[in-house]
Design a protein around this motif. Sequence first.
Motif, PDB file in Angstrom:
ATOM      1  N   SER A  93       0.817  -1.215   0.000  1.00  0.00           N
ATOM      2  CA  SER A  93       0.000   0.000   0.000  1.00  0.00           C
ATOM      3  C   SER A  93       0.854   1.272   0.000  1.00  0.00           C
ATOM      4  CB  SER A  93      -0.936   0.003   1.210  1.00  0.00           C
ATOM      5  OG  SER A  93      -0.205  -0.103   2.414  1.00  0.00           O
ATOM      6  N   ASP A  94       2.050   1.222   0.625  1.00  0.00           N
ATOM      7  CA  ASP A  94       2.927   2.405   0.628  1.00  0.00           C
ATOM      8  C   ASP A  94       3.388   2.738  -0.789  1.00  0.00           C
ATOM      9  OD1 ASP A  94       2.690   2.663   3.364  1.00  0.00           O
ATOM     10  OD2 ASP A  94       4.486   1.477   3.797  1.00  0.00           O
ATOM     11  N   SER A  95       3.805   1.709  -1.526  1.00  0.00           N
ATOM     12  CA  SER A  95       4.225   1.924  -2.918  1.00  0.00           C
ATOM     13  C   SER A  95       3.053   2.407  -3.766  1.00  0.00           C
ATOM     14  CB  SER A  95       4.782   0.621  -3.511  1.00  0.00           C
ATOM     15  OG  SER A  95       5.889   0.172  -2.773  1.00  0.00           O
ATOM     16  N   GLN A  96       1.865   1.901  -3.471  1.00  0.00           N
ATOM     17  CA  GLN A  96       0.670   2.310  -4.206  1.00  0.00           C
ATOM     18  C   GLN A  96       0.397   3.799  -4.012  1.00  0.00           C
ATOM     19  OE1 GLN A  96      -3.070   1.063  -2.526  1.00  0.00           O
ATOM     20  NE2 GLN A  96      -4.007   0.725  -4.534  1.00  0.00           N
ATOM     21  N   LEU A  97       0.507   4.272  -2.766  1.00  0.00           N
ATOM     22  CA  LEU A  97       0.268   5.681  -2.468  1.00  0.00           C
ATOM     23  C   LEU A  97       1.309   6.570  -3.145  1.00  0.00           C
ATOM     24  CD1 LEU A  97      -1.582   7.581  -0.898  1.00  0.00           C
ATOM     25  CD2 LEU A  97      -0.043   7.353   1.063  1.00  0.00           C
ATOM     26  N   GLN A  98       2.571   6.137  -3.093  1.00  0.00           N
ATOM     27  CA  GLN A  98       3.645   6.908  -3.750  1.00  0.00           C
ATOM     28  C   GLN A  98       3.415   6.981  -5.257  1.00  0.00           C
ATOM     29  OE1 GLN A  98       7.383   5.109  -2.653  1.00  0.00           O
ATOM     30  NE2 GLN A  98       7.027   5.364  -0.461  1.00  0.00           N
ATOM     31  N   ALA A  99       3.045   5.841  -5.860  1.00  0.00           N
ATOM     32  CA  ALA A  99       2.827   5.811  -7.309  1.00  0.00           C
ATOM     33  C   ALA A  99       1.655   6.703  -7.694  1.00  0.00           C
ATOM     34  CB  ALA A  99       2.577   4.375  -7.760  1.00  0.00           C
ATOM     35  N   ARG A 100       0.583   6.691  -6.893  1.00  0.00           N
ATOM     36  CA  ARG A 100      -0.574   7.521  -7.196  1.00  0.00           C
ATOM     37  C   ARG A 100      -0.185   8.998  -7.167  1.00  0.00           C
ATOM     38  NH1 ARG A 100      -5.413   9.254  -4.603  1.00  0.00           N
ATOM     39  NH2 ARG A 100      -3.981  10.103  -3.057  1.00  0.00           N
ATOM     40  N   GLU A 101       0.532   9.414  -6.122  1.00  0.00           N
ATOM     41  CA  GLU A 101       0.933  10.821  -5.997  1.00  0.00           C
ATOM     42  C   GLU A 101       1.866  11.229  -7.143  1.00  0.00           C
ATOM     43  OE1 GLU A 101       2.631  11.041  -2.130  1.00  0.00           O
ATOM     44  OE2 GLU A 101       0.692  11.122  -1.095  1.00  0.00           O
ATOM     45  N   PHE A 102       2.776  10.336  -7.522  1.00  0.00           N
ATOM     46  CA  PHE A 102       3.717  10.634  -8.608  1.00  0.00           C
ATOM     47  C   PHE A 102       2.982  10.778  -9.942  1.00  0.00           C
ATOM     48  CE2 PHE A 102       6.379   9.172 -12.114  1.00  0.00           C
ATOM     49  CZ  PHE A 102       7.479  10.013 -11.997  1.00  0.00           C
ATOM     50  N   LEU A 103       2.077   9.842 -10.241  1.00  0.00           N
ATOM     51  CA  LEU A 103       1.362   9.877 -11.517  1.00  0.00           C
ATOM     52  C   LEU A 103       0.357  11.021 -11.570  1.00  0.00           C
ATOM     53  CD1 LEU A 103       0.843   6.033 -11.972  1.00  0.00           C
ATOM     54  CD2 LEU A 103       2.360   7.506 -13.302  1.00  0.00           C
ATOM     55  N   ASP A 104      -0.198  11.400 -10.414  1.00  0.00           N
ATOM     56  CA  ASP A 104      -1.095  12.560 -10.346  1.00  0.00           C
ATOM     57  C   ASP A 104      -0.352  13.828 -10.773  1.00  0.00           C
ATOM     58  OD1 ASP A 104      -3.720  12.092  -9.861  1.00  0.00           O
ATOM     59  OD2 ASP A 104      -3.535  12.016  -7.685  1.00  0.00           O
ATOM     60  N   LYS A 105       0.861  13.983 -10.271  1.00  0.00           N
ATOM     61  CA  LYS A 105       1.669  15.163 -10.631  1.00  0.00           C
ATOM     62  C   LYS A 105       2.095  15.103 -12.091  1.00  0.00           C
ATOM     63  CE  LYS A 105       3.510  15.888  -5.967  1.00  0.00           C
ATOM     64  NZ  LYS A 105       4.727  15.820  -5.106  1.00  0.00           N
ATOM     65  N   LYS A 106       2.394  13.905 -12.564  1.00  0.00           N
ATOM     66  CA  LYS A 106       2.884  13.734 -13.939  1.00  0.00           C
ATOM     67  C   LYS A 106       1.812  14.084 -14.961  1.00  0.00           C
ATOM     68  CE  LYS A 106       4.750  10.126 -17.020  1.00  0.00           C
ATOM     69  NZ  LYS A 106       5.977  10.836 -17.485  1.00  0.00           N
ATOM     70  N   TYR A 107       0.568  13.634 -14.712  1.00  0.00           N
ATOM     71  CA  TYR A 107      -0.492  13.811 -15.700  1.00  0.00           C
ATOM     72  C   TYR A 107      -1.505  14.886 -15.335  1.00  0.00           C
ATOM     73  CZ  TYR A 107       1.277   9.540 -17.812  1.00  0.00           C
ATOM     74  OH  TYR A 107       2.071   8.616 -18.425  1.00  0.00           O
ATOM     75  N   LYS A 108      -1.501  15.350 -14.080  1.00  0.00           N
ATOM     76  CA  LYS A 108      -2.408  16.403 -13.610  1.00  0.00           C
ATOM     77  C   LYS A 108      -3.847  16.056 -13.994  1.00  0.00           C
ATOM     78  CE  LYS A 108       1.172  19.925 -13.565  1.00  0.00           C
ATOM     79  NZ  LYS A 108       1.636  21.203 -14.092  1.00  0.00           N
ATOM     80  N   ASP A 109      -4.511  16.916 -14.780  1.00  0.00           N
ATOM     81  CA  ASP A 109      -5.907  16.656 -15.140  1.00  0.00           C
ATOM     82  C   ASP A 109      -6.060  15.959 -16.485  1.00  0.00           C
ATOM     83  OD1 ASP A 109      -6.749  17.900 -12.813  1.00  0.00           O
ATOM     84  OD2 ASP A 109      -6.812  19.878 -13.754  1.00  0.00           O
ATOM     85  N   GLU A 110      -4.922  15.555 -17.084  1.00  0.00           N
ATOM     86  CA  GLU A 110      -4.976  14.956 -18.409  1.00  0.00           C
ATOM     87  C   GLU A 110      -5.637  13.581 -18.387  1.00  0.00           C
ATOM     88  OE1 GLU A 110      -1.891  14.005 -22.112  1.00  0.00           O
ATOM     89  OE2 GLU A 110      -1.152  14.832 -20.219  1.00  0.00           O
ATOM     90  N   PHE A 111      -5.342  12.793 -17.333  1.00  0.00           N
ATOM     91  CA  PHE A 111      -5.923  11.465 -17.181  1.00  0.00           C
ATOM     92  C   PHE A 111      -6.476  11.313 -15.770  1.00  0.00           C
ATOM     93  CE2 PHE A 111      -2.527  10.958 -20.348  1.00  0.00           C
ATOM     94  CZ  PHE A 111      -3.257  10.441 -21.409  1.00  0.00           C
ATOM     95  N   VAL A 112      -7.321  10.293 -15.586  1.00  0.00           N
ATOM     96  CA  VAL A 112      -7.854   9.980 -14.258  1.00  0.00           C
ATOM     97  C   VAL A 112      -6.958   8.927 -13.624  1.00  0.00           C
ATOM     98  CG1 VAL A 112      -9.806   9.056 -12.967  1.00  0.00           C
ATOM     99  CG2 VAL A 112     -10.201  10.504 -14.956  1.00  0.00           C
ATOM    100  N   VAL A 113      -6.340   9.263 -12.506  1.00  0.00           N
ATOM    101  CA  VAL A 113      -5.448   8.354 -11.794  1.00  0.00           C
ATOM    102  C   VAL A 113      -6.143   7.935 -10.498  1.00  0.00           C
ATOM    103  CG1 VAL A 113      -3.189   8.066 -10.716  1.00  0.00           C
ATOM    104  CG2 VAL A 113      -3.425   9.499 -12.761  1.00  0.00           C
ATOM    105  N   ALA A 114      -6.377   6.625 -10.331  1.00  0.00           N
ATOM    106  CA  ALA A 114      -7.139   6.143  -9.178  1.00  0.00           C
ATOM    107  C   ALA A 114      -6.495   4.893  -8.585  1.00  0.00           C
ATOM    108  CB  ALA A 114      -8.576   5.830  -9.583  1.00  0.00           C
ATOM    109  N   MET A 115      -6.535   4.798  -7.272  1.00  0.00           N
ATOM    110  CA  MET A 115      -6.041   3.599  -6.592  1.00  0.00           C
ATOM    111  C   MET A 115      -7.135   2.541  -6.590  1.00  0.00           C
ATOM    112  SD  MET A 115      -3.778   4.937  -3.367  1.00  0.00           S
ATOM    113  CE  MET A 115      -5.188   5.518  -2.452  1.00  0.00           C
ATOM    114  N   ASN A 116      -6.710   1.279  -6.679  1.00  0.00           N
ATOM    115  CA  ASN A 116      -7.675   0.193  -6.673  1.00  0.00           C
ATOM    116  C   ASN A 116      -6.986  -1.089  -6.249  1.00  0.00           C
ATOM    117  OD1 ASN A 116     -10.150  -1.091  -7.036  1.00  0.00           O
ATOM    118  ND2 ASN A 116     -10.555  -0.021  -8.950  1.00  0.00           N
ATOM    119  N   LEU A 117      -7.766  -2.144  -6.104  1.00  0.00           N
ATOM    120  CA  LEU A 117      -7.247  -3.476  -5.835  1.00  0.00           C
ATOM    121  C   LEU A 117      -7.540  -4.341  -7.054  1.00  0.00           C
ATOM    122  CD1 LEU A 117      -8.474  -3.913  -2.152  1.00  0.00           C
ATOM    123  CD2 LEU A 117      -6.134  -3.491  -2.887  1.00  0.00           C
TER     124      LEU A 117
END
Length: 614
Positions: free
Chosen positions: A81-105
């Motif tokens: 889950s820690d890596s998941q949170l880091q990846a979400r925050e990184f990809l959110d900054k990378k793509y901003k509003d261009e794509f929808v970035v969401a955590m899931n299982l």
Amino acid sequence: MLNQTPFWKYIVVLFVVGLTTLYALPNLYGEDHAVQISATRNTTVTQNMTSDIQASLETAGIDIKRVEFADERILVRLNDSDSQLQAREFLDKKYKDEFVVAMNLAPDTPAWLEAINAAPMKLGLDLRGGVHFLMEVDMKSATDKALEDLVGDFRTQLREEKIRYRSVRQLSSSVEIVFRDDETLEKAQFFLRNTYGNLSFTERSDLTLRATFSEARLAEIRDYAVKQNITIIRNRVNQLGVAEPLVQKQGAERIVVQLPGIQDTAKAKEILNATATLDFRLLDQTNDVRDAVGGRVPAGSSLVYHQNGQPYLLKNRVMLTGNHIIDANSSTDEYGIPQVNISLDSKGGTKMSQATKDNIGNPMATVFIEYKATDQRDAEGKLVFEKKEEIISVATIQARLGNSFRITGLDSPKEARDLSLLLRAGALIAPIQIVEERTVGPSLGKENIELGMQAIIYGLIAVLVFMLIYYRAFGIVANIALVANLVMIVGIMSMIPGATLTLPGMAGIVLTVGMAVDANVLIFERIREEIRDGRSPQQAIHHGYDNAFSTILDANITTFLAGLILFAVGTGPIKGFSITLMIGIATSMFTAIVLTRVVVNAVWGGKRVDKLAI
């Protein structure tokens, strides 16, 4: 010889047990923490992005398992889950509003099982974690929309009856019609009172007739808004593949939504709050759009921009709203250009026919309307929604339109698919706001699963040990049936679309384990009675199964009917309990009567047996 099983029965039993075992297997592989990247209405996710995403995450020092592309979405699988949170925050900054970035299982099911559509059981909110929303429908918008439709209906019907009027306009809680003289007013009042029995009409001294909704009609509008929004929210979440939701009414204006497995509340909010529809309006060709861009918008018209940035001047009068759309699908025309085929209900078809019959050759705009929540609140503390309009196509009306027509001028097949999906899922009758939000963490769900599994395992072990000690060799047969019963329940639950395992559902499984062994006890005690009465072992087995069958069937049918009633009238946890109970009854009947009989016949049937170990 007695107690011989035909070969085809062996094949049937092996097939049923093998099939359910196969579909139960995905539950052993667990789930990965994942980040999902999906497109917005104006963007596209491609497979070429996977290598760039993987390289970017590795450069950022984020440990990933793999990156996959499927169903026009990219799934980044991570180890924790820690890596998941880091990846979400990184990809959110990378793509901003261009794509929808969401955590899931994401289920970690092997490809060979996915090839046969095998998937793990869907877990409820109490087991898997997820989000719980309490949503409130904006009833003012619902009544305003009804008044807006009423304005259009009045204009059309008065024109058809050749009743002349000065103006028809919408007020805050009523519709006002101004006439030229008393005679026309009386004629209109007589016609409208007979046509609209659910409206109250008030005549004023200035040749004005005011129409307001009766209390019964207002209650009907509000109830319809809630029920329709429930249906649309459920369809929208299902079609987007987010989760199997629990969506139900609470009180007069509120809706409860539970989304098991959703970790990203922002993504869930975006799906649920998306209030979008279409309007079809004529272009204003008598005024100059450049004057409107300069700030001089003529009365009765409005300035709306195309999605490519080009301004258009549209008439305010709406020819048709998206509320009348009953189906929408994407396709291409004879030249390979993407289009959306629209089907309307009967009322919508009549409106479109009347609106277009006198406008053949005139351009018509398809306006995409979306309501987005702002940070502002009204005097009652409710969230204020901002209406955003965007033209997606402008086309000339070639002929009188009816219940079916098509929207052209779309940029890509993906845009056509996305638009048809949104229209097919439906437009919310009124905007909704989230008044309560609660997140059930995966850790709590994990604890519930562990405790539930402990209850099932301890109960199963206790029963297995008892049967083995008390019935000896026949106890082994009963234990085989009990384990097979548990595997079959899991397999069937995994195979049924929409079936969700909840904590009460696990209680239902524990109960059916006890009921399954109860059937075996009845059969084995019958066999003992037959032996005590002096029958041979083969006769005892034959009569024991035959005589116990009717008792077992009666007991299980009554319990199954009780479960059926619980499923029909219950909600939430009660439904979860009843589903596993009914499935468990069916599987326990199969394993206790058919499976054990096949095993017993295979071991003792057709042989000379002097004594049974029972």
